[in-house]
Scaffold this motif. Structure first.
Motif, mmCIF file in Angstrom:
data_model
loop_
_atom_site.group_PDB
_atom_site.id
_atom_site.type_symbol
_atom_site.label_atom_id
_atom_site.label_comp_id
_atom_site.label_asym_id
_atom_site.label_seq_id
_atom_site.Cartn_x
_atom_site.Cartn_y
_atom_site.Cartn_z
ATOM 1 N N LEU A 4 0.809 -1.217 0.000
ATOM 2 C CA LEU A 4 0.000 0.000 0.000
ATOM 3 C C LEU A 4 0.844 1.271 0.000
ATOM 4 O O LEU A 4 0.316 2.365 0.225
ATOM 5 N N LYS A 5 2.107 1.148 -0.284
ATOM 6 C CA LYS A 5 3.009 2.295 -0.246
ATOM 7 C C LYS A 5 2.560 3.410 -1.181
ATOM 8 O O LYS A 5 2.571 4.591 -0.821
ATOM 9 N N ASP A 6 2.146 3.061 -2.403
ATOM 10 C CA ASP A 6 1.734 4.054 -3.399
ATOM 11 C C ASP A 6 0.238 3.966 -3.710
ATOM 12 O O ASP A 6 -0.201 4.227 -4.834
ATOM 13 N N GLY A 7 -0.559 3.580 -2.718
ATOM 14 C CA GLY A 7 -2.000 3.526 -2.903
ATOM 15 C C GLY A 7 -2.411 2.439 -3.885
ATOM 16 O O GLY A 7 -1.870 1.328 -3.885
ATOM 17 N N TYR A 8 -3.386 2.769 -4.764
ATOM 18 C CA TYR A 8 -3.884 1.784 -5.723
ATOM 19 C C TYR A 8 -2.806 1.347 -6.714
ATOM 20 O O TYR A 8 -2.846 0.227 -7.231
ATOM 21 N N ALA A 9 -1.855 2.227 -6.995
ATOM 22 C CA ALA A 9 -0.799 1.890 -7.953
ATOM 23 C C ALA A 9 0.013 0.695 -7.485
ATOM 24 O O ALA A 9 0.372 -0.186 -8.273
ATOM 25 N N SER A 10 0.331 0.639 -6.184
ATOM 26 C CA SER A 10 1.095 -0.492 -5.657
ATOM 27 C C SER A 10 0.178 -1.641 -5.219
ATOM 28 O O SER A 10 0.586 -2.806 -5.251
ATOM 29 N N LEU A 11 -1.074 -1.337 -4.821
ATOM 30 C CA LEU A 11 -2.001 -2.394 -4.404
ATOM 31 C C LEU A 11 -2.255 -3.382 -5.540
ATOM 32 O O LEU A 11 -2.339 -4.590 -5.314
ATOM 33 N N PHE A 12 -2.349 -2.879 -6.777
ATOM 34 C CA PHE A 12 -2.601 -3.745 -7.920
ATOM 35 C C PHE A 12 -1.343 -4.003 -8.745
ATOM 36 O O PHE A 12 -1.422 -4.313 -9.923
ATOM 37 N N ASN A 13 -0.202 -3.881 -8.109
ATOM 38 C CA ASN A 13 1.084 -4.183 -8.750
ATOM 39 C C ASN A 13 1.530 -5.568 -8.283
ATOM 40 O O ASN A 13 1.883 -5.762 -7.114
ATOM 41 N N PHE A 14 1.515 -6.544 -9.188
ATOM 42 C CA PHE A 14 1.838 -7.914 -8.796
ATOM 43 C C PHE A 14 3.260 -8.032 -8.241
ATOM 44 O O PHE A 14 3.513 -8.843 -7.335
ATOM 45 N N LEU A 15 4.195 -7.242 -8.743
ATOM 46 C CA LEU A 15 5.573 -7.324 -8.251
ATOM 47 C C LEU A 15 5.660 -6.952 -6.774
ATOM 48 O O LEU A 15 6.458 -7.536 -6.029
ATOM 49 N N LYS A 16 4.844 -5.971 -6.337
ATOM 50 C CA LYS A 16 4.815 -5.608 -4.923
ATOM 51 C C LYS A 16 4.228 -6.749 -4.089
ATOM 52 O O LYS A 16 4.712 -7.056 -2.996
ATOM 53 N N LEU A 17 3.160 -7.377 -4.603
ATOM 54 C CA LEU A 17 2.562 -8.507 -3.903
ATOM 55 C C LEU A 17 3.549 -9.674 -3.827
ATOM 56 O O LEU A 17 3.658 -10.337 -2.787
ATOM 57 N N LYS A 18 4.270 -9.911 -4.900
ATOM 58 C CA LYS A 18 5.265 -10.983 -4.926
ATOM 59 C C LYS A 18 6.362 -10.743 -3.894
ATOM 60 O O LYS A 18 6.751 -11.664 -3.163
ATOM 61 N N GLU A 19 6.812 -9.509 -3.824
ATOM 62 C CA GLU A 19 7.846 -9.157 -2.835
ATOM 63 C C GLU A 19 7.328 -9.378 -1.415
ATOM 64 O O GLU A 19 8.049 -9.896 -0.548
ATOM 65 N N PHE A 20 6.089 -9.001 -1.178
ATOM 66 C CA PHE A 20 5.484 -9.161 0.149
ATOM 67 C C PHE A 20 5.350 -10.639 0.509
ATOM 68 O O PHE A 20 5.703 -11.051 1.624
ATOM 69 N N VAL A 21 4.843 -11.468 -0.413
ATOM 70 C CA VAL A 21 4.634 -12.894 -0.126
ATOM 71 C C VAL A 21 5.976 -13.583 0.148
ATOM 72 O O VAL A 21 6.088 -14.390 1.091
ATOM 73 N N LYS A 22 6.993 -13.298 -0.650
ATOM 74 C CA LYS A 22 8.322 -13.893 -0.414
ATOM 75 C C LYS A 22 8.835 -13.557 0.978
ATOM 76 O O LYS A 22 9.376 -14.402 1.689
ATOM 77 N N LEU A 23 8.677 -12.280 1.348
ATOM 78 C CA LEU A 23 9.175 -11.842 2.655
ATOM 79 C C LEU A 23 8.428 -12.529 3.792
ATOM 80 O O LEU A 23 9.048 -13.024 4.747
ATOM 81 N N ILE A 24 7.102 -12.609 3.702
ATOM 82 C CA ILE A 24 6.297 -13.186 4.773
ATOM 83 C C ILE A 24 6.551 -14.681 4.911
ATOM 84 O O ILE A 24 6.693 -15.215 6.018
ATOM 85 N N VAL A 25 6.622 -15.387 3.780
ATOM 86 C CA VAL A 25 6.852 -16.834 3.821
ATOM 87 C C VAL A 25 8.210 -17.138 4.459
ATOM 88 O O VAL A 25 8.370 -18.077 5.239
ATOM 89 N N THR A 26 9.178 -16.312 4.134
ATOM 90 C CA THR A 26 10.535 -16.517 4.663
ATOM 91 C C THR A 26 10.601 -16.205 6.159
ATOM 92 O O THR A 26 11.186 -16.962 6.935
ATOM 93 N N GLU A 27 9.997 -15.096 6.584
ATOM 94 C CA GLU A 27 10.137 -14.629 7.961
ATOM 95 C C GLU A 27 9.252 -15.355 8.962
ATOM 96 O O GLU A 27 9.546 -15.380 10.148
ATOM 97 N N THR A 28 8.128 -15.929 8.498
ATOM 98 C CA THR A 28 7.188 -16.547 9.440
ATOM 99 C C THR A 28 7.269 -18.066 9.439
ATOM 100 O O THR A 28 6.443 -18.743 10.044
ATOM 101 N N ASN A 29 8.256 -18.623 8.750
ATOM 102 C CA ASN A 29 8.431 -20.091 8.742
ATOM 103 C C ASN A 29 9.794 -20.444 9.294
ATOM 104 O O ASN A 29 10.741 -19.671 9.258
#
Length: 451
Positions: free
Chosen positions: A426-451
């Motif tokens: 949500l850094k850049d509002g709707y522009a980043s919310l619907f940016n798959f690369l931002k979602l991909k970066e978030f999922v990689k980080l969460i999967v790595t840090e919470t497992n």
């Protein structure tokens, strides 16, 4: 000739007779509050100031206020006021009021046959209101009514919501052709509505509508019966969707609808671009709905086109209730990757719009999931995740209440995931919310840090 045309200037005109001349044909009452005078320029006429027309439904209300009225006279028998032949009534600078609560009574009233002279209404306003609340106004109205033994003909032109409006109502009286034709056009948006009597049911009115503005198009065949419109064979298209719809829109006893919208495709790239291009005010009001709009929308899409397709299709059931939006069902098909379902409610007022939701995510193919999000160290994650929380749709901030798979996540993990989502996705509002690369970066980080 000049002396003959001037004779009526010496008459005293009876107010009650003139009131009957204007309103008796409608079977309504009116009263003259201003002066009456005669003029023969540009043609013989009786001029009236401040004419008040009484509402025929509620006698305590005023249906119309007319600043200037003119009763045009035939050139014959001007020397005898008892033999005046009234040829036309012209009303100017009028304000006409219609209460939508009385829509059924108005409709029954206008079904009656009137014995009228031609009527012109110029430089006037027609206002629609609901109780004490203003709903809409047609400005700069020019209205013409004429009748003969074959047909009644009504033409109205004006400005409605900054669009030029044209209405033509023709009621044919020929025994071989008893029909009513109604045409409505919005000239700026290229909208045309044709209404005519149904050949199958005398209690049903049929019609068709065609709307076009820019690349937005809508066409439909419909029936009107029992105070509701039934849409059939309807198509809609714009720069980011193409599909069909059907359903009912009711007007009485209150406005309500039940529509089924089946989209063959959605161009998500165009939708995202249009959403990002909205100004700040429109973005904040995106999910705010008028309290008068109530009903159910069944919305589905067979195919979603995107540069990086995550959701292939969806189907949903959404209810609009007094300004709130209840998402009773939202099923997201992510193809071979899996699926997700979302339920919740969007509540709004002047200051906020908040989406309270519950979400289940099902991953059918973990290998495909890893490849999709670039996870190469193959973390041991669950294939079923539950998430609940609140999403601030004005400020675009996420608040998570719970996350669980086989077990419930700790409060520390939930707070961490919430913080990273807000900072990255949500850094850049709707522009980043619907940016798959931002979602991909978030999922990689969460999967790595919470497992």
């Amino acid at each position: 000739a000049l002396i003959y045309l001037s004779i009526p200037m010496f008459f005293n005109f009876d107010k009650s007779r003139l009131e009957n001349t204007i309103c008796k044909g409608f079977n309504i009452k009116c009263s003259i509050h201003g002066k009456i005078k005669y003029s023969f320029l540009p043609s013989p006429r009786i001029k009236i100031k401040d004419l008040i027309i009484q509402d025929f439904v509620d006698k305590k209300k005023t249906l119309g206020k007319i600043d200037n009225a003119a009763i045009k006279l035939s050139f014959y028998n001007l020397f005898n006021k008892n033999k005046f032949n009234f040829t036309k009534i012209e009303l100017r600078n009028a304000e006409i009021n219609f209460d939508l609560h009385e829509l059924k009574e108005y409709k029954n009233f206008f079904k009656k046959k009137f014995n009228l002279k031609p009527i012109n209404l110029k430089k006037s306003e027609i206002k629609f209101f609901d109780g004490e609340k203003d709903i809409a106004t047609i400005k700069d109205v020019n209205f013409k009514y004429k009748t003969n033994k074959n047909a009644d003909d009504v033409i109205l032109k004006g400005d409605f919501l900054n669009d030029d409006i044209y209405i033509n109502l023709k009621n044919k009286k020929n025994e071989n052709d008893l029909s009513t034709i109604f045409i409505l056009k919005f000239l700026d948006t290229k909208t045309k509505i044709n209404i005519f009597n149904s050949d199958l049911d005398k209690n049903t009115t049929s019609g068709n509508i065609s709307f076009k503005k820019g690349k937005n198009k809508l066409t439909s065949i419909f029936d009107y019966k029992d105070d509701q419109i039934i849409f059939k064979q309807a198509n809609l298209r714009n720069i980011f969707l193409d599909g069909k719809f059907n359903g009912e829109v009711k007007f009485l006893p209150y406005f309500n609808f039940n529509l089924n919208v089946d989209l063959s495709s959605i161009n998500f790239n165009s939708f995202r671009s249009s959403l990002i291009a909205l100004d700040a005010k429109n973005k904040k009001n995106l999910f705010k709905v008028n309290e008068k709009i109530n009903g159910q929308l069944n919305l589905s899409a067979d195919k979603i086109f995107s540069k990086r397709t995550l959701i292939d299709s969806f189907e949903s059931r959404i209810k609009f209730i007094n300004g709130n939006i209840s998402i009773e069902q939202l099923l997201l098909n992510m193809g071979k990757l899996g699926a997700a379902d979302v339920t919740g409610i969007i509540k709004s007022n002047k200051k906020f719009s908040n989406f309270k939701f519950e979400n289940n995510i099902f991953v059918d193919n973990l290998k495909r999931f890893y490849n999709k999000f670039g996870i190469f160290n193959k973390q041991n994650i669950s294939s079923n995740v539950f998430i609940s929380g609140n999403f601030d749709l004005v400020n675009l901030r996420l608040r998570l209440n719970e996350i669980s798979d086989d077990k419930k996540f700790s409060d520390e993990d939930v707070d961490y995931i919430e913080s990273e989502f807000n900072d990255l996705v949500l850094k850049d509002g709707y522009a980043s919310l619907f940016n798959f690369l931002k979602l991909k970066e978030f999922v990689k980080l969460i999967v790595t840090e919470t497992n």
